[in-house]
Design a protein around this motif. Structure first.
Motif, PDB file in Angstrom:
ATOM      1  N   GLY A 128      18.089  -3.462  10.387  1.00  0.00           N
ATOM      2  CA  GLY A 128      17.666  -2.618  11.500  1.00  0.00           C
ATOM      3  C   GLY A 128      16.294  -1.998  11.317  1.00  0.00           C
ATOM      4  O   GLY A 128      15.736  -1.433  12.255  1.00  0.00           O
ATOM      5  N   ARG A 129      15.750  -2.082  10.106  1.00  0.00           N
ATOM      6  CA  ARG A 129      14.427  -1.506   9.845  1.00  0.00           C
ATOM      7  C   ARG A 129      13.390  -2.578   9.501  1.00  0.00           C
ATOM      8  O   ARG A 129      12.216  -2.432   9.842  1.00  0.00           O
ATOM      9  N   PHE A 130      13.818  -3.629   8.811  1.00  0.00           N
ATOM     10  CA  PHE A 130      12.909  -4.699   8.387  1.00  0.00           C
ATOM     11  C   PHE A 130      13.190  -5.955   9.196  1.00  0.00           C
ATOM     12  O   PHE A 130      14.334  -6.244   9.546  1.00  0.00           O
ATOM     13  N   THR A 131      12.119  -6.721   9.432  1.00  0.00           N
ATOM     14  CA  THR A 131      12.253  -7.997  10.133  1.00  0.00           C
ATOM     15  C   THR A 131      11.427  -9.048   9.404  1.00  0.00           C
ATOM     16  O   THR A 131      10.245  -8.827   9.139  1.00  0.00           O
ATOM     17  N   ILE A 132      12.050 -10.167   9.134  1.00  0.00           N
ATOM     18  CA  ILE A 132      11.348 -11.280   8.484  1.00  0.00           C
ATOM     19  C   ILE A 132      11.077 -12.365   9.516  1.00  0.00           C
ATOM     20  O   ILE A 132      11.893 -12.588  10.420  1.00  0.00           O
ATOM     21  N   SER A 133       9.914 -13.000   9.386  1.00  0.00           N
ATOM     22  CA  SER A 133       9.588 -14.099  10.289  1.00  0.00           C
ATOM     23  C   SER A 133       8.808 -15.150   9.516  1.00  0.00           C
ATOM     24  O   SER A 133       8.234 -14.872   8.462  1.00  0.00           O
ATOM     25  N   ARG A 134       8.792 -16.339  10.077  1.00  0.00           N
ATOM     26  CA  ARG A 134       8.155 -17.471   9.401  1.00  0.00           C
ATOM     27  C   ARG A 134       7.338 -18.233  10.420  1.00  0.00           C
ATOM     28  O   ARG A 134       7.819 -18.542  11.523  1.00  0.00           O
ATOM     29  N   ASP A 135       6.095 -18.539  10.086  1.00  0.00           N
ATOM     30  CA  ASP A 135       5.196 -19.232  10.985  1.00  0.00           C
ATOM     31  C   ASP A 135       4.680 -20.479  10.288  1.00  0.00           C
ATOM     32  O   ASP A 135       4.017 -20.393   9.261  1.00  0.00           O
ATOM     33  N   ASN A 136       5.024 -21.628  10.877  1.00  0.00           N
ATOM     34  CA  ASN A 136       4.593 -22.897  10.295  1.00  0.00           C
ATOM     35  C   ASN A 136       3.463 -23.537  11.084  1.00  0.00           C
ATOM     36  O   ASN A 136       3.198 -24.724  10.941  1.00  0.00           O
ATOM     37  N   GLY A 137       2.784 -22.776  11.909  1.00  0.00           N
ATOM     38  CA  GLY A 137       1.757 -23.353  12.765  1.00  0.00           C
ATOM     39  C   GLY A 137       0.402 -23.499  12.093  1.00  0.00           C
ATOM     40  O   GLY A 137       0.128 -22.899  11.048  1.00  0.00           O
ATOM     41  N   ASN A 138      -0.455 -24.326  12.688  1.00  0.00           N
ATOM     42  CA  ASN A 138      -1.842 -24.504  12.244  1.00  0.00           C
ATOM     43  C   ASN A 138      -1.957 -24.934  10.793  1.00  0.00           C
ATOM     44  O   ASN A 138      -2.908 -24.562  10.093  1.00  0.00           O
TER      45      ASN A 138
ATOM     46  N   GLY B 134       0.813  -1.206   0.000  1.00  0.00           N
ATOM     47  CA  GLY B 134       0.000   0.000   0.000  1.00  0.00           C
ATOM     48  C   GLY B 134       0.844   1.252   0.000  1.00  0.00           C
ATOM     49  O   GLY B 134       2.051   1.212  -0.242  1.00  0.00           O
ATOM     50  N   LEU B 135       0.192   2.368   0.297  1.00  0.00           N
ATOM     51  CA  LEU B 135       0.836   3.677   0.344  1.00  0.00           C
ATOM     52  C   LEU B 135       1.076   4.073   1.792  1.00  0.00           C
ATOM     53  O   LEU B 135       0.162   3.979   2.627  1.00  0.00           O
ATOM     54  N   VAL B 136       2.282   4.516   2.092  1.00  0.00           N
ATOM     55  CA  VAL B 136       2.618   4.923   3.450  1.00  0.00           C
ATOM     56  C   VAL B 136       3.548   6.129   3.377  1.00  0.00           C
ATOM     57  O   VAL B 136       4.296   6.293   2.416  1.00  0.00           O
ATOM     58  N   GLN B 137       3.477   6.985   4.398  1.00  0.00           N
ATOM     59  CA  GLN B 137       4.348   8.158   4.436  1.00  0.00           C
ATOM     60  C   GLN B 137       5.746   7.772   4.905  1.00  0.00           C
ATOM     61  O   GLN B 137       5.912   6.759   5.606  1.00  0.00           O
ATOM     62  N   PRO B 138       6.736   8.546   4.522  1.00  0.00           N
ATOM     63  CA  PRO B 138       8.100   8.291   5.027  1.00  0.00           C
ATOM     64  C   PRO B 138       8.115   8.221   6.552  1.00  0.00           C
ATOM     65  O   PRO B 138       7.467   9.031   7.225  1.00  0.00           O
ATOM     66  N   GLY B 139       8.854   7.240   7.069  1.00  0.00           N
ATOM     67  CA  GLY B 139       8.896   7.020   8.504  1.00  0.00           C
ATOM     68  C   GLY B 139       7.829   6.068   9.006  1.00  0.00           C
ATOM     69  O   GLY B 139       7.866   5.647  10.173  1.00  0.00           O
TER      70      GLY B 139
ATOM     71  N   LEU C 152       6.948  -9.923   6.502  1.00  0.00           N
ATOM     72  CA  LEU C 152       8.004  -8.913   6.470  1.00  0.00           C
ATOM     73  C   LEU C 152       7.471  -7.654   7.138  1.00  0.00           C
ATOM     74  O   LEU C 152       6.546  -7.021   6.631  1.00  0.00           O
ATOM     75  N   ARG C 153       8.007  -7.329   8.277  1.00  0.00           N
ATOM     76  CA  ARG C 153       7.644  -6.095   8.979  1.00  0.00           C
ATOM     77  C   ARG C 153       8.628  -5.001   8.593  1.00  0.00           C
ATOM     78  O   ARG C 153       9.840  -5.170   8.780  1.00  0.00           O
ATOM     79  N   MET C 154       8.089  -3.915   8.085  1.00  0.00           N
ATOM     80  CA  MET C 154       8.917  -2.831   7.573  1.00  0.00           C
ATOM     81  C   MET C 154       8.660  -1.566   8.379  1.00  0.00           C
ATOM     82  O   MET C 154       7.527  -1.080   8.414  1.00  0.00           O
ATOM     83  N   ASN C 155       9.684  -1.065   9.034  1.00  0.00           N
ATOM     84  CA  ASN C 155       9.596   0.150   9.840  1.00  0.00           C
ATOM     85  C   ASN C 155      10.504   1.225   9.251  1.00  0.00           C
ATOM     86  O   ASN C 155      11.407   0.934   8.466  1.00  0.00           O
ATOM     87  N   SER C 156      10.262   2.450   9.666  1.00  0.00           N
ATOM     88  CA  SER C 156      11.086   3.591   9.239  1.00  0.00           C
ATOM     89  C   SER C 156      11.242   3.605   7.719  1.00  0.00           C
ATOM     90  O   SER C 156      12.353   3.738   7.186  1.00  0.00           O
ATOM     91  N   LEU C 157      10.129   3.458   7.044  1.00  0.00           N
ATOM     92  CA  LEU C 157      10.171   3.351   5.588  1.00  0.00           C
ATOM     93  C   LEU C 157      10.656   4.643   4.941  1.00  0.00           C
ATOM     94  O   LEU C 157      10.374   5.748   5.425  1.00  0.00           O
ATOM     95  N   LYS C 158      11.375   4.464   3.843  1.00  0.00           N
ATOM     96  CA  LYS C 158      11.952   5.576   3.100  1.00  0.00           C
ATOM     97  C   LYS C 158      11.405   5.566   1.672  1.00  0.00           C
ATOM     98  O   LYS C 158      11.002   4.509   1.167  1.00  0.00           O
ATOM     99  N   PRO C 159      11.437   6.703   0.996  1.00  0.00           N
ATOM    100  CA  PRO C 159      10.975   6.719  -0.411  1.00  0.00           C
ATOM    101  C   PRO C 159      11.705   5.703  -1.278  1.00  0.00           C
ATOM    102  O   PRO C 159      11.103   5.129  -2.192  1.00  0.00           O
ATOM    103  N   GLU C 160      12.966   5.446  -0.976  1.00  0.00           N
ATOM    104  CA  GLU C 160      13.725   4.485  -1.784  1.00  0.00           C
ATOM    105  C   GLU C 160      13.312   3.035  -1.529  1.00  0.00           C
ATOM    106  O   GLU C 160      13.782   2.135  -2.212  1.00  0.00           O
TER     107      GLU C 160
END
Length: 120
Positions: free
Chosen positions: A65-75, A10-15, A82-90
């Motif tokens: 330091g900004r993105f974190t990947i995780s994997r869930d094999n349950g259920n 989606g669309l998100v503002q910087p940061g 992929l959790r993305m924080n402190s997003l930048k235009p690039e």
């Protein structure tokens, strides 16, 4: 055969933050790596983050330091997030979920991609 379905772009503002999810179905082997790539206009597709069954993770230097990947094999589901924080235009790109198989031979499975736009 492996199928991948992404969601969460989606669309998100910087940061700001976004979370991408990829539901993986089919036969995923213990030696497969699951991850995310991205491709910006006019650029080559690049690895963003990848996780192995051993939980070892790889990240592109630009997202450490900004993105974190995780994997869930349950259920009975196999989901990669992929959790993305402190997003930048690039960080703006189409993000693709990927299963990288090395055994019995090298092969890559891809999702359809989801657009991430970082803009004010």
């Amino acid at each position: 055969q492996v199928q991948l379905v992404e969601s969460g772009g989606g669309l998100v503002q910087p940061g700001g933050s976004l979370r991408l999810s990829c539901e993986v179905s089919g036969s995923v082997f213990a030696t497969d790596a699951v991850g995310w790539y991205r491709q910006a206009p006019g650029k080559q597709r690049e690895l963003v983050a990848r996780i192995f069954n051993s939980r070892r993770e790889n990240y592109a230097d630009s997202v450490k330091g900004r993105f974190t990947i995780s994997r869930d094999n349950g259920n009975g589901k196999n989901t990669v997030t992929l959790r993305m924080n402190s997003l930048k235009p690039e960080d703006t790109a189409v993000y693709y979920c990927n299963v990288h198989r090395i055994l019995p031979s090298t092969y890559d499975y891809w999702g359809q991609g989801t657009q991430v736009t970082v803009s004010s």
